[in-house]
Design a protein around this motif. Structure first.
Motif, short mmCIF file in Angstrom:
data_model
loop_
_atom_site.label_atom_id
_atom_site.label_comp_id
_atom_site.label_asym_id
_atom_site.label_seq_id
_atom_site.Cartn_x
_atom_site.Cartn_y
_atom_site.Cartn_z
N VAL A 65 -14.79 18.51 -18.43
CA VAL A 65 -13.39 18.24 -18.07
C VAL A 65 -12.46 18.65 -19.20
N GLY A 66 -12.81 18.31 -20.44
CA GLY A 66 -11.99 18.69 -21.58
C GLY A 66 -11.96 20.18 -21.78
N MET A 67 -13.09 20.83 -21.59
CA MET A 67 -13.17 22.29 -21.73
C MET A 67 -12.27 22.98 -20.72
N GLU A 68 -12.36 22.54 -19.46
CA GLU A 68 -11.59 23.16 -18.39
C GLU A 68 -10.09 22.97 -18.61
N ALA A 69 -9.70 21.85 -19.21
CA ALA A 69 -8.29 21.58 -19.47
C ALA A 69 -7.70 22.52 -20.51
N ALA A 70 -8.56 23.15 -21.32
CA ALA A 70 -8.08 23.98 -22.42
C ALA A 70 -8.11 25.48 -22.11
N ILE A 71 -8.70 25.85 -20.97
CA ILE A 71 -8.89 27.27 -20.68
C ILE A 71 -8.35 27.61 -19.29
N VAL A 105 -17.76 18.00 -32.50
CA VAL A 105 -16.73 17.39 -31.66
C VAL A 105 -17.29 16.13 -31.00
N ASP A 106 -16.47 15.12 -30.85
CA ASP A 106 -16.87 13.93 -30.10
C ASP A 106 -16.87 14.30 -28.62
N GLY A 107 -18.04 14.58 -28.09
CA GLY A 107 -18.17 15.02 -26.71
C GLY A 107 -17.99 13.92 -25.69
N MET A 108 -17.72 12.71 -26.15
CA MET A 108 -17.44 11.59 -25.23
C MET A 108 -15.93 11.33 -25.14
N LEU A 116 -10.09 14.21 -24.71
CA LEU A 116 -8.95 14.80 -25.41
C LEU A 116 -9.40 15.58 -26.65
N ALA A 117 -10.43 15.07 -27.33
CA ALA A 117 -10.97 15.78 -28.49
C ALA A 117 -11.62 17.09 -28.06
N VAL A 118 -12.32 17.05 -26.94
CA VAL A 118 -12.96 18.27 -26.41
C VAL A 118 -11.89 19.31 -26.05
N LYS A 119 -10.83 18.86 -25.41
CA LYS A 119 -9.75 19.78 -25.02
C LYS A 119 -9.18 20.49 -26.25
N PRO A 147 -17.14 7.97 -21.63
CA PRO A 147 -15.92 8.79 -21.56
C PRO A 147 -14.91 8.33 -20.51
N ILE A 148 -15.40 7.82 -19.39
CA ILE A 148 -14.49 7.36 -18.33
C ILE A 148 -13.80 6.07 -18.75
N GLU A 149 -14.55 5.18 -19.36
CA GLU A 149 -13.98 3.91 -19.81
C GLU A 149 -12.92 4.13 -20.88
N ARG A 150 -13.13 5.14 -21.73
CA ARG A 150 -12.15 5.48 -22.75
C ARG A 150 -10.81 5.86 -22.12
N VAL A 151 -10.88 6.71 -21.10
CA VAL A 151 -9.66 7.15 -20.42
C VAL A 151 -9.00 5.99 -19.68
#
Length: 324
Positions: A35-41, A189-192, A195-198, A250-254
């Motif tokens: 999800v983070g990757m897709e948000a950045a590209i 990168v924190d893969g969980m 936003l960090a992934v993005k 990751p979902i609970e973080r969001v």
């Protein structure tokens, strides 16, 4: 991410009901990476991955019906029911699939990056692999030539800390996979954290276009076993799994961020979860309506059409069929 999580939980149930056969590797816990990757590209950028590919297919614009249909081997599946869990594919979104051979997708991903540079496209290629594939020789060969030619290749190690049932420290003398590039820079990168992934992927894309390859190590975790045949609890404790769920999910973080900044109410999030359950159940029902591929499909997508290829028996004397 919630939709992806629900899809994988449903796939677990379908597998246990024997509606999904063969290999099946679930992605729950790792959703923030795709999800983070897709948000950045953009969809002009290419993605290629290993066999844990269901959620990446969704992030590339795939729909639930074709995903479940492929898992169950039905005609309307994204690979016409002939690829199954490990071989999702969506060419119009530059998603070049799931691959079953460990590490084999990395050289292909670097080949995609070569094509992008050759065509002078302002895009990059993401080649995803796990920590279990990080010691593959072909990975280093592909990275070497990518560095020599300054290809826009981004190698993403999804480090969920277990290659099948083997802990990373038992398989790798140096489990700092982002440092493995030597002459190629890397980031951990924190893969969980979606936003960090993005942010990491946004930086990596800019770097790759200007300077060539980069390695990203996504520190993530899978809740299920390696595949559906692996209970996932013989080489790690249940306390370890539940601890990651409680502290890093990751979902609970969001969810916490949305509530803390008054972007949603608990009732709205609950309604959203109900809608997702309904959407997944509806997709499964539609996928079940699709028939299995016709027997003739065994002979399609094997040879180039128009060459009059003939199929003989084992003795090479009896002509069994003439393929189109």
């Amino acid at each position: 991410m919630s939709l992806m999580r629900r899809m994988e939980i449903a796939a677990d149930s379908l597998y246990k009901a024997k509606l999904i056969r063969g290999f099946c590797h679930l992605y729950d816990g790792q959703e923030a990476v795709t999800v983070g990757m897709e948000a950045a590209i953009t969809r002009k950028d290419s993605i290629i991955t290993a066999y844990r590919d269901h959620c990446i297919y969704l992030s590339r614009g795939g729909d639930l019906v074709t995903a479940f249909a492929e898992l169950m081997g039905r005609q309307v599946g994204c690979s016409r029911g002939k690829g199954g869990s490990m071989h999702f594919y969506k060419k119009d979104a530059n998603f070049y699939g799931g691959h079953g051979i460990v590490g084999a997708q990395v050289p292909l991903g670097c080949g995609l990056a070569f094509a992008q540079k050759y065509r002078k496209e302002d895009s990059v290629s993401f080649a995803l692999y796990g920590d279990g594939a990080a010691n593959q020789g072909q990975l280093f060969e592909a990275l070497n030539i990518s560095a020599l030619w300054k290809l826009p290749a981004i190698l993403v190690c999804e480090n969920n800390h277990y290659g099948m049932g083997t802990a990373e420290w038992r398989a790798s003398k140096s489990p700092s996979y982002y440092k493995r590039g030597d002459y190629v820079p890397g980031l951990k990168v924190d893969g969980m954290d979606v936003l960090a992934v993005k942010q990491a992927c946004k930086f990596a894309k800019e770097h790759a276009i200007a300077n060539g390859p980069i390695v990203l190590e996504m520190d993530t975790y899978r809740y299920h076993g390696h595949s559906m045949s692996d209970p996932g609890s013989t080489y790690r404790t249940r306390d370890e799994i539940s601890g990651v769920r409680q502290e890093r999910d990751p979902i609970e973080r969001v969810r916490k961020l949305l509530l803390a900044h008054d972007l949603a109410t608990p009732a709205e999030l609950k309604d959203m979860e109900k809608e997702i359950r309904k959407e997944v159940d509806t997709a499964i029902a539609k996928a079940k309506e699709s028939p299995m591929p016709d027997v003739s499909e065994l002979f399609t997508n094997v040879y180039v059409k128009g060459f009059g290829v003939e199929s003989f028996g084992a003795d090479r004397k009896e002509l069994r069929a003439t393929l189109p």
